[in-house]
Scaffold this motif. Sequence first.
Motif, PDB file in Angstrom:
ATOM      1  N   UNK A 158      15.873  -6.533   9.542  1.00 30.22           N
ATOM      2  CA  UNK A 158      15.829  -6.442  11.009  1.00 30.22           C
ATOM      3  C   UNK A 158      16.737  -5.344  11.542  1.00 30.22           C
ATOM      4  N   UNK A 159      17.422  -4.626  10.654  1.00 28.96           N
ATOM      5  CA  UNK A 159      18.278  -3.528  11.062  1.00 28.96           C
ATOM      6  C   UNK A 159      19.564  -3.934  11.745  1.00 28.96           C
ATOM      7  N   UNK A 160      19.939  -5.209  11.670  1.00 26.69           N
ATOM      8  CA  UNK A 160      21.104  -5.702  12.397  1.00 26.69           C
ATOM      9  C   UNK A 160      22.382  -5.698  11.572  1.00 26.69           C
ATOM     10  N   UNK A 161      22.267  -5.745  10.237  1.00 23.41           N
ATOM     11  CA  UNK A 161      23.451  -5.873   9.386  1.00 23.41           C
ATOM     12  C   UNK A 161      23.460  -4.768   8.338  1.00 23.41           C
ATOM     13  N   UNK A 162      24.627  -4.202   8.153  1.00 22.13           N
ATOM     14  CA  UNK A 162      24.825  -3.181   7.124  1.00 22.13           C
ATOM     15  C   UNK A 162      25.828  -3.714   6.107  1.00 22.13           C
ATOM     16  N   UNK A 163      25.434  -3.722   4.827  1.00 21.20           N
ATOM     17  CA  UNK A 163      26.311  -4.182   3.753  1.00 21.20           C
ATOM     18  C   UNK A 163      26.912  -2.967   3.055  1.00 21.20           C
ATOM     19  N   UNK A 164      28.215  -3.025   2.791  1.00 14.05           N
ATOM     20  CA  UNK A 164      28.963  -1.881   2.273  1.00 14.05           C
ATOM     21  C   UNK A 164      29.570  -2.229   0.922  1.00 14.05           C
ATOM     22  N   UNK A 165      29.127  -1.548  -0.127  1.00 10.08           N
ATOM     23  CA  UNK A 165      29.720  -1.695  -1.460  1.00 10.08           C
ATOM     24  C   UNK A 165      30.709  -0.563  -1.675  1.00 10.08           C
ATOM     25  N   UNK A 166      31.893  -0.888  -2.148  1.00 10.87           N
ATOM     26  CA  UNK A 166      32.929   0.119  -2.358  1.00 10.87           C
ATOM     27  C   UNK A 166      33.747  -0.261  -3.582  1.00 10.87           C
ATOM     28  N   UNK A 167      34.759   0.560  -3.863  1.00 11.59           N
ATOM     29  CA  UNK A 167      35.661   0.261  -4.963  1.00 11.59           C
ATOM     30  C   UNK A 167      36.632  -0.864  -4.630  1.00 11.59           C
ATOM     31  N   UNK A 168      36.638  -1.304  -3.386  1.00 12.88           N
ATOM     32  CA  UNK A 168      37.434  -2.472  -3.028  1.00 12.88           C
ATOM     33  C   UNK A 168      36.806  -3.734  -3.607  1.00 12.88           C
ATOM     34  N   UNK A 169      37.592  -4.789  -3.689  1.00 11.55           N
ATOM     35  CA  UNK A 169      37.092  -6.040  -4.250  1.00 11.55           C
ATOM     36  C   UNK A 169      36.217  -6.789  -3.254  1.00 11.55           C
TER      37      UNK A 169
END
Length: 841
Positions: free
Chosen positions: A108-119
């Motif tokens: 639905x374009x409402x949420x963005x998930x962010x993968x990073x080197x953080x835990x």
Amino acid sequence: MSSVTMRPRGRPAHTPGTTVLTYTPNGKHIITAGSNSAIRIYTVGDEGEPRTIDEGVEAHFGITATDNCFIIGAEDGTVWRYDLESGKMDKLLVRCALPVRDLAISSDGQWIAVASDELTVKVVNVDDMTNVKYLREQTKGSKHISFDPSGRFIAVSCTDGVLYIYSIASDEPELVRKIDGAIRRLEPEDEATSRVVWHPDGTAFATAQASREVAIFSTSDWSPQKSFSSVHNGDITALGWSPNGALLATAAADGKILLWETSTQNILKRYDFANVINLSWHPSINLLCFTTSDGELYIYENFVSTEYQPILEKRLESFSVRSGPLGETSGNARKQIPSRFKPGGADRPRRGGSPDSLDDILGSMDDDDNFVEDDDGAGYAEEINGFGKRTNGHLDDPESRDRKRLASYWEPTVHESFQPGSTPWKGNRRYLCLNLTGVVWTVDQESHNTVTVEFYDSEMHRNFHFTDPYRYDKACLNENGALFTSSSPPDDGPAMIYYRPHETWTTRGDWRTQLPPGETVKAIALSESYIVVLTSVNYVRIYTLYGTPFRVYRQKSPAITCAAWRDYVMTVGNGPVGHNGFASLTYSIENVKRDEICQNEDIVAITEGEQLKNVFFSDNGDPCIYDSEGVLLILQHWRTPGQARWVPLLDTKLLDRLSKGRKEETYWPVAVAQNKFHCIILKGGETHPYFPRPLLSEFDFKIPVSTKPSKTNEDDDSETVRNDAARFEEGFVRETLFYSLFQDLISTTNATRNQRAELARREVEIDKILLQMIAVECREGEDRGMKALELVGMLQDRSGKMIEAAVKIAQRYNRSILEDKIRNLGERRLMGMEEEDDELA
């Protein structure tokens, strides 16, 4: 749809490195980003130049889009939203302390998930960035992340080979399943993939295995069910389902893209394309796009050949994970119908309910109608569904094709910023600083870092160790103190600067300060007098050792790195772009205390295409650089504006040790001190030193000059004579250089008596080398007399003693003609000195 399949050309989109791409959901645009700051927006069906956006940061690793905007995550930890139409940065959605590796957006374009080197994985509301959900169960950083088609589940692929499945249907995310072995263990920078790729109907997902197979997992019990057998001869780097789920494309390091039929797991076709690292199907037409590690984009029209197009044209096909097919009327299957099978290309809102609910009945009618219209081929389908309907009309028009031009362009190649003396992460630790004073390293403890400072002279300074909640990523160390900066502290705080003196006569001598919001640190330097900080907005911030802001100005060229010595600051940046597409490097040197510019935006002399590896001042205060060719250079006459030039002190490729079979080693520069080049020897293809702490090595300077004079005879000692000549010639050039550097030093300072005596001693040493060169020429024969006389004329001694020594050398080798000419030269020089003295009187 055309039946002709032509091999696409690679379009140079970005500099070599990680290159990511995405479609807008309506399929109108392809957006790419890569290791440079440029962002490209291609229009599907238009072979002209893409639209370029240059406002972005560098090193993009994650990308996703809606019809109106696109979102990009970068190595600096930022996630920016851009307006698609204007190309302007719209909003900073997320700031991570460590590099962002991947992005995913909900259906639905409402949420963005962010993968990073953080835990911790952050799931941020696109419209309200303060509305954040946290996925906290991971014990390592995340390499990939993906939403399932319904937007209910998120799959997190961690670098330790563990897959986490979360449900975010509620306000508090819930860990549904932790799967060990579903993906392989990978480093963040590896080109192989561990991404979860969801089947379009949401009933299964695919992952790449270490065995080079593609495993299929059922979402009913999260267990493996089937696999696409290993055929690739290299690690799988990308995979993706066709919009209807009937086909699967996989790319691997063996230079192959394979097209699989989902129902039979058979290979339909093989394509030869090297270095593919990302691929994506167009949401509605027969088109596949993929990018390579060379920074190129391929747009493959009619990717599925004519004989297999009926498979691609099927309605949404559920994947059968067991012997019996999954029900096609399941909620997930029916709800995720591709837009190309729906009137107008837009998803109609659906009501929950039984499989025979009104929405499902209407949906099946719409699908059947569109399916018939597409097969009819009468040409009116496009009028009904616009961009939502599968059509190649814009590709089939011959006149349109004639109007299109194959255009090529080049992208300027710029130098990445770096911190001198630091190394990248390897495992959970890295060096922040390594020089002749000591070593600073940090260890990632997941919730915080620990920093250790060790000195080579432990009697003068005591080693220390501290807990680092700010996660410092840059450091400098000298005899006075240690400087640390944190570009992106946890919790999106401002960049931090911390200085800790080794000795203080007060209770507390260390201090901290912060940079303005949004400003990060690119490089730092520490001298005996000042602290220098280069920032992301090209500010050069100079502080005194105890925290007083002394000067702030904006550097003219984009900042790369800096160095400092006493009152002098040297900054390096990307300068004008040359004809070859490479940005030249420029440097500036100023005396901060006197507010004087010594050199202003002069050129750094490195070879085309090479990289700067280190920048530092020698122990005598002369700027030095070391490049990726293995050449050490020093800056001569740098205190006089417009007179500076870079002189090679050592070419490590010409070291004698390499000629003895030690070919698999390179050198990591540390310092120039005590007339030596101090470095760390790297073996076996290593690019940076690692733990345990390596030993320092040192090499004598050897300026690359002509090393083999022409042969003039075949006597037994001719080889010795030639070697002596080469050694003396190099020594003469080197000692003349250091004489010049020392002369510049004492001419701009209050020279002491010892310094003036040292300058005279250096002058005598040069004359001694010239005398040795004269002796070599005399040994070569009478026909070398002209060069010997030339060398006599280069003697600096004004007392006549060196001329007399040259006469004796000529007498020793019975060179009578040369002896007479040397005496005449001495007499003329003496007369000239007398006339000069008379004029002065």
